[in-house]
Design an enzyme around this catalytic site. Sequence first.
Site, short mmCIF file in Angstrom:
data_model
loop_
_atom_site.label_atom_id
_atom_site.label_comp_id
_atom_site.label_asym_id
_atom_site.label_seq_id
_atom_site.Cartn_x
_atom_site.Cartn_y
_atom_site.Cartn_z
N VAL A 181 0.82 -1.21 0.00
CA VAL A 181 0.00 0.00 0.00
C VAL A 181 0.86 1.26 0.00
O VAL A 181 0.65 2.17 -0.80
CB VAL A 181 -0.96 -0.01 1.21
CG1 VAL A 181 -1.63 1.35 1.40
CG2 VAL A 181 -2.03 -1.07 1.01
N ILE A 195 -18.51 -13.68 -7.32
CA ILE A 195 -19.30 -14.83 -6.84
C ILE A 195 -18.69 -16.13 -7.39
O ILE A 195 -19.42 -17.04 -7.77
CB ILE A 195 -20.81 -14.70 -7.17
CG1 ILE A 195 -21.04 -14.47 -8.66
CG2 ILE A 195 -21.44 -13.58 -6.34
CD1 ILE A 195 -22.53 -14.64 -9.06
N CYS A 208 -5.62 -9.36 3.35
CA CYS A 208 -6.73 -8.51 3.83
C CYS A 208 -7.95 -9.27 4.31
O CYS A 208 -8.32 -9.15 5.48
CB CYS A 208 -7.12 -7.52 2.74
SG CYS A 208 -5.81 -6.31 2.45
N LYS A 251 -7.68 -11.48 7.65
CA LYS A 251 -7.40 -10.71 8.89
C LYS A 251 -8.49 -9.69 9.16
O LYS A 251 -8.82 -9.42 10.31
CB LYS A 251 -6.01 -10.07 8.81
CG LYS A 251 -5.94 -8.71 8.16
CD LYS A 251 -4.58 -8.09 8.36
CE LYS A 251 -4.38 -6.86 7.47
NZ LYS A 251 -5.36 -5.80 7.61
N1 LIG Z 1 -2.11 -5.23 0.58
C1 LIG Z 1 -3.30 -4.81 0.20
O1 LIG Z 1 -3.84 -5.20 -0.82
C2 LIG Z 1 -4.03 -3.79 1.03
C3 LIG Z 1 -5.13 -3.11 0.48
C4 LIG Z 1 -5.80 -2.17 1.26
C5 LIG Z 1 -5.39 -1.93 2.58
N2 LIG Z 1 -4.33 -2.63 3.08
C6 LIG Z 1 -3.91 -2.31 4.45
O2 LIG Z 1 -2.79 -1.47 4.38
C7 LIG Z 1 -1.88 -1.75 5.46
C8 LIG Z 1 -0.50 -2.11 4.89
O3 LIG Z 1 -0.63 -3.29 4.14
P1 LIG Z 1 0.55 -3.80 3.17
O4 LIG Z 1 0.01 -4.97 2.46
O5 LIG Z 1 1.09 -2.65 2.41
O6 LIG Z 1 1.63 -4.26 4.27
P2 LIG Z 1 3.15 -4.67 4.05
O7 LIG Z 1 3.46 -5.65 5.11
O8 LIG Z 1 3.40 -5.00 2.61
O9 LIG Z 1 3.95 -3.31 4.35
C9 LIG Z 1 4.03 -2.72 5.59
C10 LIG Z 1 5.38 -2.02 5.70
O10 LIG Z 1 5.39 -1.20 6.88
C11 LIG Z 1 6.71 -1.21 7.40
N3 LIG Z 1 6.71 -0.71 8.78
C12 LIG Z 1 6.33 -1.33 9.93
N4 LIG Z 1 6.47 -0.50 10.99
C13 LIG Z 1 6.94 0.67 10.50
C14 LIG Z 1 7.28 1.92 11.08
N5 LIG Z 1 7.16 2.13 12.39
N6 LIG Z 1 7.73 2.91 10.28
C15 LIG Z 1 7.85 2.72 8.95
N7 LIG Z 1 7.55 1.56 8.34
C16 LIG Z 1 7.10 0.55 9.09
C17 LIG Z 1 7.13 -2.66 7.23
O11 LIG Z 1 8.54 -2.81 7.30
C18 LIG Z 1 6.57 -2.96 5.83
O12 LIG Z 1 7.51 -2.68 4.81
C19 LIG Z 1 -2.54 -2.87 6.26
O13 LIG Z 1 -3.28 -2.30 7.30
C20 LIG Z 1 -3.47 -3.51 5.25
O14 LIG Z 1 -4.56 -4.12 5.86
C21 LIG Z 1 -3.64 -3.53 2.35
#
Ligand SMILES: NC(=O)c1ccc[n+]([C@@H]2O[C@H](COP(=O)([O-])OP(=O)(O)OC[C@H]3O[C@@H](n4cnc5c(N)ncnc54)[C@H](O)[C@@H]3O)[C@@H](O)[C@H]2O)c1
Length: 442
Positions: free
Chosen positions: A11, A256, A266, A269
């Site tokens: 994201v 569907i 996502c 969780k």
């Molecule tokens: N992946 C998806 O398709 C998607 C879609 C919509 C929403 N989300 C939501 O977005 C959020 C992120 O998801 P993601 O898939 O990108 O996760 P991800 O695990 O790919 O990335 C998260 C990143 O955050 C970093 N991080 C952790 N603590 C940190 C800090 N204190 N400072 C800076 N960086 C830090 C980690 O090292 C990692 O690189 C989640 O809440 C997820 O539910 C994800």
Amino acid sequence: MKVTIFGSGYVGLVTGACLADVGNQVVCVDIDQDKIDRLNGGEIPIFEPGLEAVVARNREAGRLKFTTDVAQAVAHGLFQFIAVGTPPDEDGSADMQYVLSVARSIGQHMEEYRIVIDKSTVPVGTADEVKAEMTRTLAERGAAIDFDVVSNPEFLKEGAAVEDFMRPDRIVVGTDNPRTTELLRLLYEPFNRQQDRLIAMDIRSAELTKYAANAMLATKISFMNELANLAERFGADIEHVRLGIGSDPRIGYHFIYPGAGYGGSCFPKDVKALAHSAHKAGFPALLLDAVEAVNARQKKVLFEKISAHYGGELAGKTVALWGLAFKPNTDDMREASSRELMAALWEAGVTVRAYDPQAAEETRRIFGDRPDLVFCESAMEALEGADCLALVTEWAEFRSPDFDAVKAALKDPVIFDGRNVFDPDFLGRLGIRYYGIGRGNG
Ligand SMILES: NC(=O)c1ccc[n+]([C@@H]2O[C@H](COP(=O)([O-])OP(=O)(O)OC[C@H]3O[C@@H](n4cnc5c(N)ncnc54)[C@H](O)[C@@H]3O)[C@@H](O)[C@H]2O)c1
């Protein structure tokens, strides 16, 4: 505008790259030094179609920077996005430690007004917690600096993330301050030109909207999987049923598809976290609990079909596995159905010959090198010496293989199709035994 993004994962990286692409100055910060080094070396740590080019051209233009320097990152952006992970805790609740740690970092380093934007998927009430954490941290410093906290959940889909960010269905902005809504509207203006897609609301409703969207989508899948299991027992074909109900515009054809269960970072969780919040609020979420339970059961279905076909005598067999990622066009293995299938096969003494166009490296990182997992370079190579074929991810390249070659390569011409991509009648005519999901043949 100046934008800082905490978290450079699926994201954060997409958000940062796309915001830079329309002319903003973006700093992406992550605690993972290796990830930042790779990004600064021009490497993209994840597979996401189209992302590499957007990152490259904005790095070259000097609009997109990567750092682990938190102080510099907080000093940079008026907009401070939180896009860090919110993984499930042991009890299913969302683990908020990363989000709150960013809130503390911003509170520790900010010297002037900041807008803190929750893009991570977070339980209702998190904006209040972020606010409280920042207020506490500022008080510890003896600093009185104004800030706003906004909920701006992200709806992008992995595999189409760049396109989704550039052309969003909706931009949900939850604030308690109309001025912040207008600043967010300005930031999103380049993505909002054709028609106004920004939906402004209060913060708690914005937080809940994200969970509601994912819970609805997960519910559609579990509903279809429930019906698929019934179809098998009733001697019906769920694919006919799918078309029969999808034609009703109140139901629609989207999302569907029955299959081997949903995975990814996502749905699993978020359904669990929302159910957990519901229980905590004293209102057991009967439907959400059922959606999750149906999915957990569905992830076992493909293994049960394989086991039943061989009368439970699986030890020493080899299964060719097409697809590892939780869905096509990504290398994301989080909660992928393939993981559960492989674990059950290994437990039964089976060797897996796996091929995935993108997710092999990530799979190797998770499971390491083991003798009962052989990574193959192509779909056809995976069939060599295999007893049967199982498909768990519907990558386009699997959809129309040379079935004569498939039949010739397998010791036992049988396909377990976890995504209903093949035509049972066609395969039957070729002399290939077919097991799908909910297709009347068990
Ligand atoms: N992946 C998806 O398709 C998607 C879609 C919509 C929403 N989300 C939501 O977005 C959020 C992120 O998801 P993601 O898939 O990108 O996760 P991800 O695990 O790919 O990335 C998260 C990143 O955050 C970093 N991080 C952790 N603590 C940190 C800090 N204190 N400072 C800076 N960086 C830090 C980690 O090292 C990692 O690189 C989640 O809440 C997820 O539910 C994800």
